[in-house]
Design an enzyme around this catalytic site. Structure first.
Site, PDB file in Angstrom:
ATOM      1  N   LYS A   1     -16.613  13.842 -41.238  1.00 26.52           N
ATOM      2  CA  LYS A   1     -15.469  14.574 -40.773  1.00 26.52           C
ATOM      3  C   LYS A   1     -14.256  14.576 -41.952  1.00 26.52           C
ATOM      4  O   LYS A   1     -13.817  15.659 -42.347  1.00 26.52           O
ATOM      5  CB  LYS A   1     -14.894  13.610 -39.540  1.00 26.52           C
ATOM      6  CG  LYS A   1     -13.479  14.171 -39.174  1.00 26.52           C
ATOM      7  CD  LYS A   1     -12.919  13.311 -38.038  1.00 26.52           C
ATOM      8  CE  LYS A   1     -11.542  13.636 -37.654  1.00 26.52           C
ATOM      9  NZ  LYS A   1     -10.971  12.799 -36.571  1.00 26.52           N
TER      10      LYS A   1
ATOM     11  N   GLU B   1     -14.654   0.356 -31.583  1.00 17.29           N
ATOM     12  CA  GLU B   1     -13.747   0.962 -32.451  1.00 17.29           C
ATOM     13  C   GLU B   1     -12.632   1.670 -31.452  1.00 17.29           C
ATOM     14  O   GLU B   1     -11.310   1.700 -32.066  1.00 17.29           O
ATOM     15  CB  GLU B   1     -14.359   1.963 -33.359  1.00 17.29           C
ATOM     16  CG  GLU B   1     -13.665   2.246 -34.800  1.00 17.29           C
ATOM     17  CD  GLU B   1     -14.553   3.324 -35.695  1.00 17.29           C
ATOM     18  OE1 GLU B   1     -14.585   4.386 -35.307  1.00 17.29           O
ATOM     19  OE2 GLU B   1     -14.791   2.722 -36.549  1.00 17.29           O
TER      20      GLU B   1
ATOM     21  N   LYS C   1     -12.139  -1.504 -46.622  1.00 16.23           N
ATOM     22  CA  LYS C   1     -12.391  -0.310 -47.268  1.00 16.23           C
ATOM     23  C   LYS C   1     -11.769  -0.419 -48.693  1.00 16.23           C
ATOM     24  O   LYS C   1     -12.531  -0.157 -49.798  1.00 16.23           O
ATOM     25  CB  LYS C   1     -12.026   1.096 -46.815  1.00 16.23           C
ATOM     26  CG  LYS C   1     -13.273   1.547 -45.580  1.00 16.23           C
ATOM     27  CD  LYS C   1     -12.820   2.895 -45.042  1.00 16.23           C
ATOM     28  CE  LYS C   1     -13.418   3.443 -43.938  1.00 16.23           C
ATOM     29  NZ  LYS C   1     -12.710   4.499 -43.339  1.00 16.23           N
TER      30      LYS C   1
HETATM   31  O1  F6P Z   1     -14.744   3.788 -40.821  1.00 14.59           O
HETATM   32  C1  F6P Z   1     -14.801   4.046 -39.647  1.00 14.59           C
HETATM   33  C2  F6P Z   1     -14.841   5.687 -39.667  1.00 14.59           C
HETATM   34  O2  F6P Z   1     -13.716   6.626 -39.922  1.00 14.59           O
HETATM   35  C3  F6P Z   1     -15.513   6.223 -38.095  1.00 14.59           C
HETATM   36  O3  F6P Z   1     -14.332   6.212 -37.299  1.00 14.59           O
HETATM   37  C4  F6P Z   1     -16.202   7.334 -38.646  1.00 14.59           C
HETATM   38  O4  F6P Z   1     -16.741   7.662 -37.442  1.00 14.59           O
HETATM   39  C5  F6P Z   1     -16.719   6.977 -39.583  1.00 14.59           C
HETATM   40  O5  F6P Z   1     -16.039   6.037 -40.482  1.00 14.59           O
HETATM   41  C6  F6P Z   1     -17.225   7.971 -40.645  1.00 14.59           C
HETATM   42  O6  F6P Z   1     -16.373   9.090 -41.030  1.00 14.59           O
HETATM   43  P1  F6P Z   1     -16.503  10.485 -41.457  1.00 14.59           P
HETATM   44  O7  F6P Z   1     -17.159  11.081 -40.357  1.00 14.59           O
HETATM   45  O8  F6P Z   1     -15.099  10.909 -42.035  1.00 14.59           O
HETATM   46  O9  F6P Z   1     -17.461  10.329 -42.672  1.00 14.59           O
END
Ligand code: F6P
Length: 544
Positions: free
Chosen positions: A208, A356, A507
């Site tokens: 995302k 989550e 993180k």
């Molecule tokens: O670290 C949690 C998170 O933000 C989740 O909610 C999400 O599904 C995952 O990391 C991956 O995020 P991205 O699709 O932005 O790489």
């Protein structure tokens, strides 16, 4: 904003008093007192049948739970979600996974703009791309047909696709294989590609944000692997990489042609994104038609959730039962037990969806919660779990409500296998509810010293969810059932199901520690003494 704590509401107090009154009533008592209970206490919707009769509930319990849902404003929150209001307050975002499966022609506005046409435009682009890969028209840079699709993503950008790929294998094109790389542990990538030919491999980089450390590291490694295998010319990247993201700038920076990027939007949460472009690998595997059926199943459950009376509403009932056990019976976990091998990754998928979303300890107004929230969801497919952890569910000291998932038909009707399988669903739910008394154990001739060990107390609650067959529409309905059950729980608890700030701190610290691990000179460590010592020990002993 200020919200009333659910624990201050009249229905909560009435439920607490009611719980005291029914404390000594067992599931067995409830069945003995009402010959129709097993037939009465069920609900149906979107092709799913829910038998909730083996729960520790009376009609009064259900009435009070529904009253609680009303007092906490579940219906208004549900409407707010469906109509695109920014209910994800901490991120100032709408929550519109339901728009991903809205019919073409529907109108759902975010900031005054109807988002449905954009959803369908992406679906069409995905469909066209999936068809070119499936037909062999899409070729790798050397002209070879693509045989393996590797989805690189993590969390919601991995768990939904891998779960759905496994769940819908029966519908997948067997001349193509999908693999999934999520972990930053290099072993994940190395093992996924060990037997692959780069010339026949297509990577889907699913993220995302397109900034997630794990996914970016794996994507760079994949890029290097493709370049090494295909002569080093960066031009080959375009034929072997596509992206799924909301972040076009980062995708372009990585070197993927944004013409080969499938977009989605900030109003789709990662764990709610399986039915967005994140499902591209699923669509390639099962084809656009089957993917449309999957969306149809989601949509059918959305409609049910939005319109069925709360008393007969599957996600509402399941959400409220989870609240009941979590807050009034002290349960800390819920087991999800699919009796369907194709659903082997469903519990793992649900872990993210449920925990989550609802692993929160402050309410939407920032006040601490005054009750327990988010139970731990876990499970394994039956019958394997029976030979592993069911001992604890039957005779342990924890109350673990169970969701049994079963199907009337199997895609692999081999001899008597399916009857064996489903007999176990019914047997387990019966055993949990009614147990086996000391008298029954004695009547079997068991010596007295052994009797306590062989008694099953029973009175352990479960839901049995049945459907005809695990097809794409049923999978969509099942996922939406849990999405909306999670929403129901969150609405009652007054928490935000749609942010995940709890993953941030680790993180950030990891970013700092990476520099310390890789520093060529001895870093000045300012952590606690344990973390400092672990870093020093690793630096001294790691492979050079
Ligand atoms: O670290 C949690 C998170 O933000 C989740 O909610 C999400 O599904 C995952 O990391 C991956 O995020 P991205 O699709 O932005 O790489």
């Amino acid at each position: 904003m200020s919200l009333p704590a659910p624990t201050d509401l009249p229905a909560w107090k009435a439920l607490a008093a009611h719980r005291e009154r029914i404390a000594a009533t067992t599931i067995g008592d409830l069945f003995a007192a009402d010959a129709t209970r097993g037939e009465r206490m069920h609900a149906e919707g979107a092709g799913l049948f829910l038998d909730y009769s083996k729960n520790r509930v009376t009609d009064e319990t259900l009435r009070l739970l529904v009253t609680l849902a009303r007092e906490t404003g579940l219906e208004a929150r549900r409407e707010a979600m469906f109509s695109g209001e920014k209910i994800n307050l901490t991120e100032n975002r709408a929550v519109l996974h339901v728009a991903l499966r809205a019919p073409e022609g529907a109108t759902i506005n975010v900031d005054g703009e109807n988002v449905v046409p954009a959803v369908h435009a992406v679906l069409k682009a995905m469909g066209a791309f999936a068809d070119t890969v499936r037909s062999g028209a899409w070729r790798g840079a050397s002209g070879k047909r693509i045989k393996t699709i590797v989805n690189i993503g993590i969390g919601g950008s991995d768990l939904g696709p891998v779960m759905a790929y496994e769940a819908l294998r029966h519908y997948s094109d067997r001349s193509l294989t999908c693999r999934f790389v999520s972990n930053v542990d290099g072993t994940d990538f190395a093992e996924a590609v060990v037997d692959l030919d780069p010339a026949e491999t297509l990577f889907i980089i699913s993220s995302k944000t397109f900034t997630t450390l794990e996914t970016m590291a794996n994507a760079q490694t994949a890029r290097a692997w493709i370049l090494a295998g295909m002569g080093g010319d960066a031009a080959v990247v375009a034929r072997h990489f596509v992206a799924v993201s909301t972040n076009a700038a980062k995708v372009a920076e990585f070197g993927i042609d944004t013409a080969n990027m499938f977009g989605f939007w900030d109003w789709v949460g990662g764990r709610y994104s399986l039915d967005s472009a994140i499902g591209l690998s699923t669509m390639i595997a099962i084809g656009p038609q089957n993917f449309a059926s999957l969306l149809g199943g989601f949509r059918a459950m959305d409609e049910h959730f939005r319109t069925a009376p709360l008393e007969q509403n599957l996600p509402v009932l399941m959400g409220l039962l989870a609240v009941l056990y979590t807050d009034f019976f002290g349960a800390q976990s819920i087991a999800v037990l699919p009796y369907e091998q194709y659903l082997k990754r469903f519990p793992a998928y649900l872990q993210q969806l449920t925990m989550e979303s609802n692993g929160k300890s402050v309410r939407l107004d920032g006040q601490p919660v005054t009750c327990s929230t988010g139970p731990v969801y876990w499970g394994e497919p039956g019958t394997n779990g029976q030979h592993s952890f069911y001992q604890l569910i039957h005779q342990g000291t924890h109350l673990i409500p169970c969701d049994f998932l079963g199907f009337n038909r199997s895609h692999n009707q081999l001899g008597r296998h399916h009857d064996y399988l489903i007999s176990n669903v019914f047997a387990q739910a019966e055993a949990l509810a009614f147990g086996k008394s000391a008298e029954e154990v004695r009547a079997e001739g068991t010596p007295e010293w052994l009797v306590p060990h062989r008694v099953f107390a029973g009175n352990r609650p479960s839901n049995v969810i049945m459907a005809d067959i695990l097809d794409p529409a049923t999978l969509g309905a099942l996922v939406a059932l849990y999405e909306h059950a999670v929403f129901t729980q969150g609405a009652v608890w007054g928490i935000n199901c749609f942010d995940q700030w709890g993953v941030e701190l680790g993180k950030q610290l990891a970013q700092k520690i990476i520099c310390e691990l890789e520093s060529p000179t001895e870093p000045k460590l300012k952590h606690d003494s344990s973390t400092n010592a672990l870093i020093r020990r690793y630096r001294a002993r790691r492979a050079k």
